[in-house]
Design a protein around this motif. Structure first.
Motif, PDB file in Angstrom:
ATOM      1  N   LEU A 183       0.714  -0.956  -0.098  1.00 58.01           N
ATOM      2  CA  LEU A 183       0.066   0.143  -0.007  1.00 58.01           C
ATOM      3  C   LEU A 183       0.831   1.209  -0.061  1.00 58.01           C
ATOM      4  CD1 LEU A 183      -2.860  -0.911   2.222  1.00 58.01           C
ATOM      5  CD2 LEU A 183      -2.942  -1.035   0.072  1.00 58.01           C
ATOM      6  N   LYS A 184       2.058   1.159   0.640  1.00 57.99           N
ATOM      7  CA  LYS A 184       2.738   2.344   0.719  1.00 57.99           C
ATOM      8  C   LYS A 184       3.438   2.671  -0.559  1.00 57.99           C
ATOM      9  CE  LYS A 184       7.116   3.903   3.191  1.00 57.99           C
ATOM     10  NZ  LYS A 184       7.988   3.742   4.197  1.00 57.99           N
ATOM     11  N   GLU A 185       3.913   1.488  -1.210  1.00 62.90           N
ATOM     12  CA  GLU A 185       4.391   1.699  -2.777  1.00 62.90           C
ATOM     13  C   GLU A 185       3.248   2.067  -3.602  1.00 62.90           C
ATOM     14  OE1 GLU A 185       5.743  -2.168  -3.871  1.00 62.90           O
ATOM     15  OE2 GLU A 185       7.460  -2.156  -2.499  1.00 62.90           O
ATOM     16  N   ILE A 186       1.972   1.916  -3.502  1.00 61.73           N
ATOM     17  CA  ILE A 186       0.929   2.194  -4.266  1.00 61.73           C
ATOM     18  C   ILE A 186       0.776   3.859  -4.090  1.00 61.73           C
ATOM     19  CG2 ILE A 186      -1.653   2.163  -4.647  1.00 61.73           C
ATOM     20  CD1 ILE A 186      -1.391  -0.858  -3.887  1.00 61.73           C
ATOM     21  N   ARG A 187       0.710   4.055  -2.882  1.00 65.86           N
ATOM     22  CA  ARG A 187       0.584   5.683  -2.741  1.00 65.86           C
ATOM     23  C   ARG A 187       1.757   6.489  -3.195  1.00 65.86           C
ATOM     24  NH1 ARG A 187       0.032   3.392   2.754  1.00 65.86           N
ATOM     25  NH2 ARG A 187      -2.139   3.447   3.339  1.00 65.86           N
ATOM     26  N   SER A 188       2.871   6.030  -3.260  1.00 65.23           N
ATOM     27  CA  SER A 188       4.004   6.570  -4.170  1.00 65.23           C
ATOM     28  C   SER A 188       4.044   6.558  -5.676  1.00 65.23           C
ATOM     29  CB  SER A 188       5.395   5.717  -3.549  1.00 65.23           C
ATOM     30  OG  SER A 188       6.479   6.286  -4.339  1.00 65.23           O
ATOM     31  N   ARG A 189       3.548   5.541  -6.086  1.00 63.60           N
ATOM     32  CA  ARG A 189       3.532   5.505  -7.719  1.00 63.60           C
ATOM     33  C   ARG A 189       2.321   5.932  -8.094  1.00 63.60           C
ATOM     34  NH1 ARG A 189       4.220  -0.817  -7.255  1.00 63.60           N
ATOM     35  NH2 ARG A 189       1.976  -1.613  -7.053  1.00 63.60           N
ATOM     36  N   GLY A 190       1.227   5.851  -7.388  1.00 68.06           N
ATOM     37  CA  GLY A 190      -0.081   6.309  -7.816  1.00 68.06           C
ATOM     38  C   GLY A 190      -1.058   5.234  -8.491  1.00 68.06           C
ATOM     39  N   TYR A 191      -0.528   3.955  -8.517  1.00 69.31           N
ATOM     40  CA  TYR A 191      -1.493   2.993  -9.116  1.00 69.31           C
ATOM     41  C   TYR A 191      -1.115   1.612  -8.296  1.00 69.31           C
ATOM     42  CZ  TYR A 191       2.883   1.686 -11.879  1.00 69.31           C
ATOM     43  OH  TYR A 191       3.904   1.600 -12.192  1.00 69.31           O
ATOM     44  N   ALA A 192      -2.137   0.620  -8.544  1.00 67.25           N
ATOM     45  CA  ALA A 192      -1.821  -0.647  -8.008  1.00 67.25           C
ATOM     46  C   ALA A 192      -1.925  -1.663  -8.949  1.00 67.25           C
ATOM     47  CB  ALA A 192      -3.154  -1.039  -7.038  1.00 67.25           C
ATOM     48  N   ILE A 193      -1.315  -2.841  -8.691  1.00 69.92           N
ATOM     49  CA  ILE A 193      -0.927  -3.751  -9.612  1.00 69.92           C
ATOM     50  C   ILE A 193      -1.849  -5.156  -8.891  1.00 69.92           C
ATOM     51  CG2 ILE A 193       0.442  -5.552 -10.552  1.00 69.92           C
ATOM     52  CD1 ILE A 193       2.525  -3.083 -10.875  1.00 69.92           C
ATOM     53  N   ASP A 194      -2.565  -6.030  -9.532  1.00 76.28           N
ATOM     54  CA  ASP A 194      -2.747  -7.161  -9.099  1.00 76.28           C
ATOM     55  C   ASP A 194      -2.099  -8.410  -9.868  1.00 76.28           C
ATOM     56  OD1 ASP A 194      -4.028  -9.692  -8.994  1.00 76.28           O
ATOM     57  OD2 ASP A 194      -6.040  -9.114  -9.092  1.00 76.28           O
ATOM     58  N   ASN A 195      -0.976  -9.010  -9.310  1.00 73.35           N
ATOM     59  CA  ASN A 195      -0.264  -9.820  -9.921  1.00 73.35           C
ATOM     60  C   ASN A 195      -0.787 -11.351  -9.701  1.00 73.35           C
ATOM     61  OD1 ASN A 195       2.055 -10.861 -11.401  1.00 73.35           O
ATOM     62  ND2 ASN A 195       3.364 -10.709  -9.521  1.00 73.35           N
ATOM     63  N   GLU A 196      -2.060 -11.634 -10.488  1.00 73.31           N
ATOM     64  CA  GLU A 196      -2.362 -12.917 -10.381  1.00 73.31           C
ATOM     65  C   GLU A 196      -2.957 -13.171  -8.942  1.00 73.31           C
ATOM     66  OE1 GLU A 196      -0.701 -16.342 -13.007  1.00 73.31           O
ATOM     67  OE2 GLU A 196       0.949 -15.046 -12.702  1.00 73.31           O
ATOM     68  N   GLU A 197      -3.301 -12.497  -8.268  1.00 69.11           N
ATOM     69  CA  GLU A 197      -3.625 -12.426  -6.711  1.00 69.11           C
ATOM     70  C   GLU A 197      -4.996 -12.948  -6.658  1.00 69.11           C
ATOM     71  OE1 GLU A 197      -2.156  -8.974  -4.461  1.00 69.11           O
ATOM     72  OE2 GLU A 197      -0.829  -8.554  -6.065  1.00 69.11           O
ATOM     73  N   ASN A 198      -5.759 -12.722  -7.441  1.00 73.32           N
ATOM     74  CA  ASN A 198      -7.321 -12.971  -7.360  1.00 73.32           C
ATOM     75  C   ASN A 198      -7.863 -14.004  -8.500  1.00 73.32           C
ATOM     76  OD1 ASN A 198      -9.703 -12.096  -6.109  1.00 73.32           O
ATOM     77  ND2 ASN A 198     -10.551 -11.452  -8.013  1.00 73.32           N
TER      78      ASN A 198
END
Length: 253
Positions: A183-198
């Motif tokens: 979540l900290k990384e998402i706040r920094s770069r502005g977007y999230a990645i779902d890497n086959e997690e769901n």
């Protein structure tokens, strides 16, 4: 005070029937009884009530039961009340045209995200299995993590504690410390990645929307099979998503 059980128990059973028929389609009385672990007399009464109210239809030839279209009418009424979809949709179409990939819009719903709009790619033959109204856990989805990254830490903790955290795939995050770091990384770069997690074989890139006056929280994402989602492609799509996010923010601010 958090409610531990439904004070009207028959409502639990009625909606259990509705949810089962929604998940499995047309079913006979015995199959419904077995799936819900309820006796046939009880299930028959529940079905008769739902048929009377127009929520369930019984095929006179097969005697099987299925949901009636009244359910669709209710869901459409709910979706039509969400004004943000009408504002955001042109920008999501633009994103589809830019990337050639399917785009989803979700709304925060407790500890889940729920699909409220979907625009299919017209250039790629492989279509994703996703339905409007389907819920996704926040902790294991791109849109969910994008939404969580906007939350205060206390709310993130509450959602984690209330979620049924489980390994949906081998990539699913089940360690809260790991989630906090992401979540900290998402706040920094502005977007999230779902890497086959769901879902195995599917990656997605997602961003949240700042909608302080909309009464809820929203996020949108691009999903695609992993063979179309290597590191370079993810960065390219992320740039498009952030550009479109900027345009949406201007439109809704």
């Amino acid at each position: 005070m958090e409610m531990k059980s439904n004070p009207i128990q028959v409502a639990d059973k009625l909606f259990a029937v509705i949810e089962l028929l929604a998940a499995k389609g047309s079913m006979g009385l015995i199959d419904i009884s077995n799936d819900l672990d309820l006796n046939k007399t009880t299930v028959h009464r529940l079905l008769n009530s739902l048929v009377y109210m127009g929520y369930v239809f019984q095929n006179p030839d097969t005697h099987k039961y299925r949901l009636g279209f009244k359910i669709c009418g209710i869901s459409n009424q709910i979706l039509n009340q969400i004004d943000i979809t009408r504002v955001v949709r042109p920008y999501l179409k633009e994103l589809v045209n830019l990337t050639g990939e399917t785009v989803h819009l979700v709304q925060l719903d407790g500890i889940n995200a729920v699909y409220i709009d979907k625009i299919e790619s017209t250039t790629n033959s492989i279509r994703l299995v996703s339905q409007l109204g389907k819920q996704l856990p926040l902790y294991s989805s791109g849109v969910g993590k994008a939404l969580m990254a906007d939350m205060m830490e206390e709310k993130v903790v509450r959602i984690w504690e209330k979620s049924e955290v489980k390994k949906v795939t081998e990539h699913t995050i089940t360690d809260f410390a790991v989630l906090q770091k992401e979540l900290k990384e998402i706040r920094s770069r502005g977007y999230a990645i779902d890497n086959e997690e769901n879902e195995e074989g599917i990656r997605c890139v997602a961003a949240s929307l700042e909608t302080k006056n909309a009464g809820s929280s929203y996020a949108f994402s691009i999903s695609a099979p992993i063979y179309r989602m290597d590191e370079n492609r993810i960065k390219e799509i992320a740039n498009h998503i952030l550009t479109i996010k900027g345009k949406i923010q201007e439109a809704i601010s």
